[in-house]
Design a protein around this motif. Structure first.
Motif, PDB file in Angstrom:
ATOM      1  N   UNK A 222       0.816  -1.209   0.000  1.00  0.00           N
ATOM      2  CA  UNK A 222       0.000   0.000   0.000  1.00  0.00           C
ATOM      3  C   UNK A 222       0.857   1.270   0.000  1.00  0.00           C
ATOM      4  N   UNK A 223       1.929   1.251   0.794  1.00  0.00           N
ATOM      5  CA  UNK A 223       2.712   2.477   0.945  1.00  0.00           C
ATOM      6  C   UNK A 223       3.725   2.666  -0.179  1.00  0.00           C
ATOM      7  N   UNK A 224       4.068   1.608  -0.878  1.00  0.00           N
ATOM      8  CA  UNK A 224       4.852   1.782  -2.103  1.00  0.00           C
ATOM      9  C   UNK A 224       4.025   2.543  -3.134  1.00  0.00           C
ATOM     10  N   UNK A 225       2.736   2.183  -3.245  1.00  0.00           N
ATOM     11  CA  UNK A 225       1.851   2.898  -4.163  1.00  0.00           C
ATOM     12  C   UNK A 225       1.687   4.351  -3.740  1.00  0.00           C
ATOM     13  N   UNK A 226       1.540   4.578  -2.460  1.00  0.00           N
ATOM     14  CA  UNK A 226       1.367   5.944  -1.947  1.00  0.00           C
ATOM     15  C   UNK A 226       2.628   6.770  -2.155  1.00  0.00           C
ATOM     16  N   UNK A 227       3.781   6.149  -1.970  1.00  0.00           N
ATOM     17  CA  UNK A 227       5.047   6.862  -2.157  1.00  0.00           C
ATOM     18  C   UNK A 227       5.258   7.226  -3.621  1.00  0.00           C
ATOM     19  N   UNK A 228       4.917   6.313  -4.520  1.00  0.00           N
ATOM     20  CA  UNK A 228       5.037   6.637  -5.938  1.00  0.00           C
ATOM     21  C   UNK A 228       4.060   7.745  -6.321  1.00  0.00           C
ATOM     22  N   UNK A 229       2.887   7.741  -5.723  1.00  0.00           N
ATOM     23  CA  UNK A 229       1.946   8.839  -5.944  1.00  0.00           C
ATOM     24  C   UNK A 229       2.549  10.175  -5.512  1.00  0.00           C
ATOM     25  N   UNK A 230       3.237  10.181  -4.377  1.00  0.00           N
ATOM     26  CA  UNK A 230       3.878  11.415  -3.915  1.00  0.00           C
ATOM     27  C   UNK A 230       4.873  11.918  -4.955  1.00  0.00           C
ATOM     28  N   UNK A 231       5.627  11.007  -5.539  1.00  0.00           N
ATOM     29  CA  UNK A 231       6.600  11.371  -6.568  1.00  0.00           C
ATOM     30  C   UNK A 231       5.900  11.908  -7.818  1.00  0.00           C
ATOM     31  N   UNK A 232       4.819  11.260  -8.204  1.00  0.00           N
ATOM     32  CA  UNK A 232       4.066  11.688  -9.391  1.00  0.00           C
ATOM     33  C   UNK A 232       3.469  13.074  -9.167  1.00  0.00           C
ATOM     34  N   UNK A 233       2.845  13.274  -8.021  1.00  0.00           N
ATOM     35  CA  UNK A 233       2.248  14.580  -7.734  1.00  0.00           C
ATOM     36  C   UNK A 233       3.303  15.675  -7.677  1.00  0.00           C
ATOM     37  N   UNK A 234       4.475  15.379  -7.126  1.00  0.00           N
ATOM     38  CA  UNK A 234       5.543  16.375  -7.099  1.00  0.00           C
ATOM     39  C   UNK A 234       5.957  16.734  -8.515  1.00  0.00           C
ATOM     40  N   UNK A 235       6.063  15.739  -9.399  1.00  0.00           N
ATOM     41  CA  UNK A 235       6.436  16.001 -10.789  1.00  0.00           C
ATOM     42  C   UNK A 235       5.400  16.902 -11.460  1.00  0.00           C
ATOM     43  N   UNK A 236       4.156  16.772 -11.073  1.00  0.00           N
ATOM     44  CA  UNK A 236       3.092  17.607 -11.626  1.00  0.00           C
ATOM     45  C   UNK A 236       3.057  19.003 -11.016  1.00  0.00           C
ATOM     46  N   UNK A 237       3.734  19.190  -9.907  1.00  0.00           N
ATOM     47  CA  UNK A 237       3.613  20.456  -9.190  1.00  0.00           C
ATOM     48  C   UNK A 237       2.343  20.534  -8.370  1.00  0.00           C
ATOM     49  N   UNK A 238       1.734  19.399  -8.069  1.00  0.00           N
ATOM     50  CA  UNK A 238       0.548  19.337  -7.221  1.00  0.00           C
ATOM     51  C   UNK A 238       1.032  19.126  -5.784  1.00  0.00           C
ATOM     52  N   UNK A 239       1.423  20.230  -5.161  1.00  0.00           N
ATOM     53  CA  UNK A 239       2.160  20.134  -3.908  1.00  0.00           C
ATOM     54  C   UNK A 239       1.300  19.671  -2.736  1.00  0.00           C
ATOM     55  N   UNK A 246       3.187  11.867   0.807  1.00  0.00           N
ATOM     56  CA  UNK A 246       4.466  11.644   1.484  1.00  0.00           C
ATOM     57  C   UNK A 246       4.279  11.554   2.988  1.00  0.00           C
ATOM     58  N   UNK A 247       3.428  12.400   3.530  1.00  0.00           N
ATOM     59  CA  UNK A 247       3.173  12.377   4.973  1.00  0.00           C
ATOM     60  C   UNK A 247       2.551  11.057   5.398  1.00  0.00           C
ATOM     61  N   UNK A 248       1.645  10.532   4.581  1.00  0.00           N
ATOM     62  CA  UNK A 248       1.020   9.245   4.879  1.00  0.00           C
ATOM     63  C   UNK A 248       2.076   8.151   4.993  1.00  0.00           C
ATOM     64  N   UNK A 249       3.030   8.145   4.073  1.00  0.00           N
ATOM     65  CA  UNK A 249       4.086   7.131   4.094  1.00  0.00           C
ATOM     66  C   UNK A 249       4.963   7.290   5.329  1.00  0.00           C
ATOM     67  N   UNK A 250       5.351   8.521   5.618  1.00  0.00           N
ATOM     68  CA  UNK A 250       6.232   8.771   6.770  1.00  0.00           C
ATOM     69  C   UNK A 250       5.551   8.371   8.072  1.00  0.00           C
ATOM     70  N   UNK A 251       4.286   8.747   8.208  1.00  0.00           N
ATOM     71  CA  UNK A 251       3.593   8.562   9.480  1.00  0.00           C
ATOM     72  C   UNK A 251       3.041   7.155   9.682  1.00  0.00           C
ATOM     73  N   UNK A 252       2.679   6.466   8.607  1.00  0.00           N
ATOM     74  CA  UNK A 252       1.890   5.253   8.759  1.00  0.00           C
ATOM     75  C   UNK A 252       2.498   3.980   8.195  1.00  0.00           C
ATOM     76  N   UNK A 253       3.562   4.085   7.410  1.00  0.00           N
ATOM     77  CA  UNK A 253       4.071   2.897   6.724  1.00  0.00           C
ATOM     78  C   UNK A 253       4.891   1.978   7.613  1.00  0.00           C
TER      79      UNK A 253
END
Length: 464
Positions: A222-239, A246-253
Motif C-alpha cells: 500500500x505504501x509503495x503505491x502511496x510513495x510513488x503517488x507522492x513522486x508523481x504529484x511532485x512532478x506535476x507540481x501538485x504540492x 508523502x506524509x502518509x508514508x512517513x507517518x503510517x508505513x
C-alpha cells in the motif's frame, strides 16, 4: 534464501518477449498461453514474471536510474557533477544530448516498459481465475502499481515535461488499456496526451493503494503505491497532494530512516528505509547501477560514470555523504559508494525521498503538515552528520535532493519540473544552454516502433 525469491516463469518470459515477434512456442519447454492463463497458478506466475521483467537491467534493474543522470549533467568537463567515460555509444548519446532514433538501448527500455504493462494488463484481465478475494485484490493492486511505474517513466523520458498550470495536451506515450495476445495484429495507435497518461498513472496508483495490504513482503504494498503517488504529484507540481501522500508514508508505513547514510545502500534484503526495491539475485535481475557506477572489484565496469569536483563542492563540512565514495585503484576514478554489491537490491523508493517531498511541498504550500520543512531537512542532514540549517528555502531543499539522492535517478526529472536549464557550452560559461523542455532532452520514439506503428508521431528533432 534470496535466490528463491523471484522465479522467472519461462512461459511468460517468452510469451511477452517482444511486441514485434510472433509466438513460437516449443511444446517441450513451454505450454500454450491459453493453458497458462486458465489457472490461478498460471496467472500468479505471470505477475511474478512481471516483477522479473522489471528487474531486468534495461528497466528497474538500473538503467532507468542511469538515464536520469546522463541527461541531467552538463557534459562540460570542468563544471559537470558526473563524467561519462564509458564505451557505450548509445549511452554517450544521452550524455552529450545527441540521441538517435535507432539507439538500441533506448529501444530496449521502451520495449521492456511495455512488456511490464502488457503483463500487468494480462493479470488484471485474467484475475477471475483467482478465487480468494484478498489475493485477487492484492494481485490487482500489484499489477496496477507496476503498470503505473512503467507508464510514469515512459512519459517522463519519451515526452515533453508535464508543466503545472497548463493543459499538457502535448503528445505523451501510447496507452495500452488491454493486454495484447496476438502480436501479429495491427497494433498501430497514436500517442495519448501527457495529461491522459498521467491520469492513467494516478488512477492506477490510487487503485493499487486501495487494494494492496500494508505489508506484502518485498513486493509492492500500500505504501509503495502511496510513495510513488507522492513522486508523481511532485512532478506535476501538485504540492498539496504530494505533501499528503508523502506524509502518509512517513507517518503510517512503519518505515524509518537507516541509522547511517551508508546503511541505506548495498543490501540483499530490504531494510527499514526501503519503501520499494527491485530484488536482484544470482538467478534473476541485473544490477546495472553497479555495472556502470562501480569498480571491477565490486562487479562493475570500472566506473563508467565518475564523480567530479563540482559535485563534491556542493557539500559543506562535515557531511558523511561528501565522503561516501572511493577511488578505483585500477584507474584512479572517484566512484560512488552507493552501488558496490552486484547482487544488492536496486532501491527505487526510499523513505528519505518522502521527507524531501514533504519538506518541499509544505514549503511551497505554506503549510507544516507532519513537520516543518526545516525539521524535515534537518532530519536528513542529521542522519548524515551534517550541521543543521537555521532556515530553509526552496533552493536549499533542491540542493538537499542532489546531496541525498544523487545518482539515484532524479536529476533530469528535478531539472525539468523546476524549469531549470543545462549548460552544454564548451567552456561551461552559460553561452549555450538547453532549456528544461528542449527537444534534445526527450528520448526519440524508437525506430522499431515507428516502423511497426503507422499511426505514431515521432518526437520533434528526430527522423522516423
Amino acid at each position: 534464501m534470496k535466490a528463491n525469491k523471484l522465479i522467472l516463469f519461462i512461459i511468460f518470459a517468452v510469451f511477452f518477449a517482444s511486441c514485434e515477434n510472433e509466438l513460437n512456442l516449443e511444446p517441450k519447454q513451454r505450454e500454450d498461453a491459453s493453458v497458462t492463463l486458465s489457472t490461478e497458478s498460471g496467472v500468479t506466475n505471470v505477475l511474478t514474471g512481471a516483477y522479473a521483467l522489471a528487474a531486468n537491467g534495461n528497466a528497474y534493474g538500473g538503467r532507468i536510474l542511469l538515464y536520469a543522470d546522463l541527461l541531467g549533467v552538463s557534459g562540460v568537463l570542468n563544471t559537470t557533477d558526473l563524467r561519462w567515460r564509458g564505451s557505450f555509444g548509445e549511452l554517450r548519446q544521452m550524455y552529450i544530448k545527441s540521441m538517435q532514433s535507432n539507439n538500441v538501448i533506448i529501444e530496449g527500455t521502451y520495449a521492456r516498459c511495455y512488456e511490464i504493462i502488457n503483463a500487468a494488463n494480462t493479470v488484471i484481465e485474467n484475475i477471475d481465475k483467482v478465487k480468494d478475494a484478498d489475493k485477487k485484490a492484492r494481485m490487482i493492486g500489484e499489477a496496477n502499481f507496476l503498470k503505473s511505474l512503467a507508464y510514469f517513466d515512459l512519459v517522463r523520458f519519451f515526452a515533453k515535461p508535464y508543466v503545472s498550470g497548463q493543459a499538457n495536451s502535448q503528445l505523451g506515450v501510447v496507452i495500452r488499456p488491454n493486454a495484447i495476445y496476438d502480436f501479429n495484429a495491427d497494433l498501430s495507435k497514436e500517442r495519448s496526451t501527457v495529461d491522459e497518461v498521467y491520469k492513467v498513472i494516478i488512477d492506477g496508483l490510487n487503485l493499487a493503494y486501495t487494494n494492496l495490504p500494508e505489508e506484502n513482503s518485498f513486493y509492492a504494498d500500500k505504501y509503495a503505491a502511496r510513495a510513488l503517488l507522492a513522486r508523481v504529484y511532485l512532478q506535476q507540481g501538485n504540492y498539496a497532494l504530494a505533501r499528503d501522500a508523502a506524509n502518509d508514508v512517513i507517518e503510517n508505513s512503519g518505515h524509518s530512516l537507516s541509522q547511517t547514510y551508508a546503511g541505506a545502500f548495498n543490501h540483499e534484503t530490504d531494510k527499514d528505509e526501503d519503501v520499494f526495491a527491485i530484488q536482484i539475485t544470482k538467478q534473476t535481475g541485473v544490477n546495472d547501477v553497479v555495472t556502470f557506477y562501480a569498480s571491477e572489484d565490486n562487479g562493475g565496469r570500472g566506473g563508467d560514470f565518475t564523480i567530479r569536483d563540482a559535485y563534491l563542492s556542493k557539500f559543506t563540512d562535515p557531511d558523511d555523504r561528501a565522503t561516501f565514495n572511493y577511488v578505483n585503484d585500477a584507474n584512479g576514478r572517484l566512484l560512488t559508494s552507493k552501488f558496490t554489491d552486484q547482487f544488492g537490491n536496486v532501491g527505487i523508493i526510499r523513505l528519505a525521498e518522502m521527507y524531501l517531498i514533504r519538506a518541499e511541498a509544505n514549503l511551497r504550500a505554506g503549510t507544516a503538515l507532519g513537520n516543518t520543512p526545516l525539521d524535515d531537512i534537518n532530519s536528513i542532514r542529521s542522519r548524515a552528520n551534517a550541521d543543521d540549517l537555521s532556515s530553509v528555502t526552496i533552493d536549499d531543499i533542491l540542493l538537499e535532493r542532489e546531496l541525498e539522492l544523487g545518482m539515484e535517478g532524479f536529476l533530469i526529472h528535478d531539472i525539468r519540473r523546476t524549469k531549470r536549464s543545462i549548460d552544454i557550452s564548451t567552456s561551461g560559461d552559460g553561452s549555450d544552454v538547453l532549456p528544461f523542455d528542449a527537444d534534445e532532452l526527450v528520448f526519440p520514439i524508437p525506430l522499431s516502433e515507428t516502423d511497426a506503428n503507422k499511426k505514431i508521431t515521432q518526437n520533434p528533432g528526430y527522423s522516423s
